[in-house]
Design a protein around this motif. Structure first.
Motif, PDB file in Angstrom:
ATOM      1  N   GLN A 230       0.850  -1.183   0.000  1.00 17.04           N
ATOM      2  CA  GLN A 230       0.000   0.000   0.000  1.00 17.04           C
ATOM      3  C   GLN A 230       0.889   1.237   0.000  1.00 17.04           C
ATOM      4  N   GLU A 231       0.393   2.341  -0.545  1.00 17.50           N
ATOM      5  CA  GLU A 231       1.143   3.585  -0.488  1.00 17.50           C
ATOM      6  C   GLU A 231       1.317   4.012   0.956  1.00 17.50           C
ATOM      7  N   GLY A 232       2.486   4.561   1.250  1.00 17.12           N
ATOM      8  CA  GLY A 232       2.732   5.125   2.569  1.00 17.12           C
ATOM      9  C   GLY A 232       2.439   6.611   2.540  1.00 17.12           C
ATOM     10  N   CYS A 233       2.053   7.161   3.684  1.00 16.15           N
ATOM     11  CA  CYS A 233       1.762   8.590   3.735  1.00 16.15           C
ATOM     12  C   CYS A 233       2.089   9.136   5.125  1.00 16.15           C
ATOM     13  N   GLY A 234       2.224  10.444   5.182  1.00 10.79           N
ATOM     14  CA  GLY A 234       2.509  11.109   6.439  1.00 10.79           C
ATOM     15  C   GLY A 234       2.607  12.602   6.221  1.00 10.79           C
ATOM     16  N   VAL A 235       3.088  13.283   7.232  1.00 11.35           N
ATOM     17  CA  VAL A 235       3.221  14.740   7.157  1.00 11.35           C
ATOM     18  C   VAL A 235       4.605  15.158   7.614  1.00 11.35           C
ATOM     19  N   ILE A 236       5.025  16.306   7.122  1.00 12.32           N
ATOM     20  CA  ILE A 236       6.233  16.959   7.615  1.00 12.32           C
ATOM     21  C   ILE A 236       5.751  18.128   8.462  1.00 12.32           C
ATOM     22  N   ILE A 237       6.296  18.208   9.676  1.00  9.76           N
ATOM     23  CA  ILE A 237       5.894  19.276  10.581  1.00  9.76           C
ATOM     24  C   ILE A 237       7.067  20.227  10.806  1.00  9.76           C
ATOM     25  N   GLU A 238       6.786  21.332  11.491  1.00 11.08           N
ATOM     26  CA  GLU A 238       7.844  22.288  11.818  1.00 11.08           C
ATOM     27  C   GLU A 238       9.017  21.575  12.460  1.00 11.08           C
ATOM     28  N   GLY A 239      10.193  22.037  12.136  1.00  6.53           N
ATOM     29  CA  GLY A 239      11.403  21.390  12.618  1.00  6.53           C
ATOM     30  C   GLY A 239      11.842  20.275  11.688  1.00  6.53           C
ATOM     31  N   ASP A 240      11.194  20.184  10.536  1.00  6.80           N
ATOM     32  CA  ASP A 240      11.484  19.165   9.522  1.00  6.80           C
ATOM     33  C   ASP A 240      11.474  17.757  10.105  1.00  6.80           C
ATOM     34  N   LYS A 241      10.393  17.439  10.787  1.00  2.00           N
ATOM     35  CA  LYS A 241      10.188  16.091  11.322  1.00  2.00           C
ATOM     36  C   LYS A 241       9.072  15.414  10.544  1.00  2.00           C
ATOM     37  N   PHE A 242       9.254  14.119  10.280  1.00  2.00           N
ATOM     38  CA  PHE A 242       8.263  13.323   9.570  1.00  2.00           C
ATOM     39  C   PHE A 242       7.418  12.560  10.575  1.00  2.00           C
ATOM     40  N   ILE A 243       6.106  12.636  10.395  1.00  2.00           N
ATOM     41  CA  ILE A 243       5.188  11.845  11.199  1.00  2.00           C
ATOM     42  C   ILE A 243       4.425  10.917  10.257  1.00  2.00           C
ATOM     43  N   PRO A 244       4.629   9.601  10.377  1.00  2.00           N
ATOM     44  CA  PRO A 244       3.896   8.667   9.523  1.00  2.00           C
ATOM     45  C   PRO A 244       2.425   8.641   9.907  1.00  2.00           C
ATOM     46  N   CYS A 245       1.579   8.402   8.918  1.00  2.00           N
ATOM     47  CA  CYS A 245       0.139   8.346   9.145  1.00  2.00           C
ATOM     48  C   CYS A 245      -0.419   7.038   8.587  1.00  2.00           C
ATOM     49  N   LYS A 246      -1.588   6.701   9.068  1.00  2.00           N
ATOM     50  CA  LYS A 246      -2.272   5.504   8.589  1.00  2.00           C
ATOM     51  C   LYS A 246      -2.955   5.822   7.258  1.00  2.00           C
ATOM     52  N   ASN A 247      -2.772   4.934   6.282  1.00  2.00           N
ATOM     53  CA  ASN A 247      -3.441   5.064   4.995  1.00  2.00           C
ATOM     54  C   ASN A 247      -4.697   4.207   5.043  1.00  2.00           C
ATOM     55  N   ILE A 248      -5.865   4.836   4.940  1.00  2.00           N
ATOM     56  CA  ILE A 248      -7.118   4.089   5.016  1.00  2.00           C
ATOM     57  C   ILE A 248      -7.749   3.858   3.638  1.00  2.00           C
ATOM     58  N   ALA A 249      -7.029   4.209   2.569  1.00  2.00           N
ATOM     59  CA  ALA A 249      -7.563   4.011   1.214  1.00  2.00           C
ATOM     60  C   ALA A 249      -7.789   2.530   0.946  1.00  2.00           C
ATOM     61  N   LYS A 250      -8.829   2.221   0.219  1.00  2.00           N
ATOM     62  CA  LYS A 250      -9.143   0.835  -0.139  1.00  2.00           C
ATOM     63  C   LYS A 250      -8.240   0.323  -1.260  1.00  2.00           C
ATOM     64  N   GLU A 251      -7.824   1.225  -2.168  1.00  2.00           N
ATOM     65  CA  GLU A 251      -6.989   0.857  -3.304  1.00  2.00           C
ATOM     66  C   GLU A 251      -5.520   0.900  -2.899  1.00  2.00           C
ATOM     67  N   LEU A 252      -4.721   0.011  -3.484  1.00  2.00           N
ATOM     68  CA  LEU A 252      -3.289  -0.014  -3.182  1.00  2.00           C
ATOM     69  C   LEU A 252      -2.546   1.179  -3.771  1.00  2.00           C
ATOM     70  N   ASP A 253      -3.058   1.753  -4.868  1.00  2.00           N
ATOM     71  CA  ASP A 253      -2.360   2.844  -5.555  1.00  2.00           C
ATOM     72  C   ASP A 253      -2.958   4.211  -5.219  1.00  2.00           C
ATOM     73  N   ASN A 254      -3.378   4.361  -3.981  1.00  2.00           N
ATOM     74  CA  ASN A 254      -3.970   5.621  -3.543  1.00  2.00           C
ATOM     75  C   ASN A 254      -3.654   5.796  -2.060  1.00  2.00           C
ATOM     76  N   PHE A 255      -3.839   6.984  -1.557  1.00  2.00           N
ATOM     77  CA  PHE A 255      -3.710   7.170  -0.115  1.00  2.00           C
ATOM     78  C   PHE A 255      -4.804   8.093   0.375  1.00  2.00           C
ATOM     79  N   GLN A 256      -5.203   7.858   1.607  1.00  2.00           N
ATOM     80  CA  GLN A 256      -6.207   8.687   2.265  1.00  2.00           C
ATOM     81  C   GLN A 256      -5.888   8.682   3.755  1.00  2.00           C
ATOM     82  N   PHE A 257      -5.749   9.853   4.316  1.00  2.00           N
ATOM     83  CA  PHE A 257      -5.501   9.948   5.748  1.00  2.00           C
ATOM     84  C   PHE A 257      -6.745   9.532   6.519  1.00  2.00           C
ATOM     85  N   CYS A 258      -6.551   8.978   7.694  1.00  2.00           N
ATOM     86  CA  CYS A 258      -7.633   8.788   8.652  1.00  2.00           C
ATOM     87  C   CYS A 258      -8.037  10.197   9.099  1.00  2.00           C
ATOM     88  N   PRO A 259      -9.299  10.594   8.910  1.00  2.00           N
ATOM     89  CA  PRO A 259      -9.695  11.983   9.224  1.00  2.00           C
ATOM     90  C   PRO A 259      -9.388  12.392  10.667  1.00  2.00           C
TER      91      PRO A 259
END
Length: 103
Positions: free
Chosen positions: A15-44
């Motif tokens: 599945q695609e991986g997703c996340g955000v970059i926050i201040e201080g250039d830190k990466f926070i991984p997020c859960k991908n809830i998309a049903k398709e493997l070639d898409n991503f959707q954040f958990c609201p």
């Protein structure tokens, strides 16, 4: 930060991986809830909690065995969120940064 992003993508594969970059250039991984493997959707709920807690500087996701060119959905979301999109190829990790002001 690249090592953290790569490790997240590796964990999420196929599945695609997703996340955000926050201040201080830190990466926070997020859960991908998309049903398709070639898409991503954040958990609201997860995304709202991140917005309330941090200053988000960008959205990160990958395209698996594909170009890092933005899809139409990527472009639309980038414009709506008004945040840069950091799109990586996986596993190569070639980066394309899409700036909402340039769309």
């Amino acid at each position: 930060m690249i090592d953290e992003i790569y490790a997240h993508f590796e964990k999420e594969y196929p599945q695609e991986g997703c996340g955000v970059i926050i201040e201080g250039d830190k990466f926070i991984p997020c859960k991908n809830i998309a049903k398709e493997l070639d898409n991503f959707q954040f958990c609201p709920e997860e995304y709202i909690n991140l917005v309330l807690k941090y200053k988000i500087k960008g959205i990160v996701h990958n395209h698996i065995n594909a170009s890092n060119e933005p899809s139409e959905a990527d472009l639309n979301s980038c414009k709506v969120l008004n945040l840069p999109y950091y799109i990586f190829t996986y596993p190569e990790m070639a980066l394309n940064i899409v700036n909402p002001k340039e769309i």
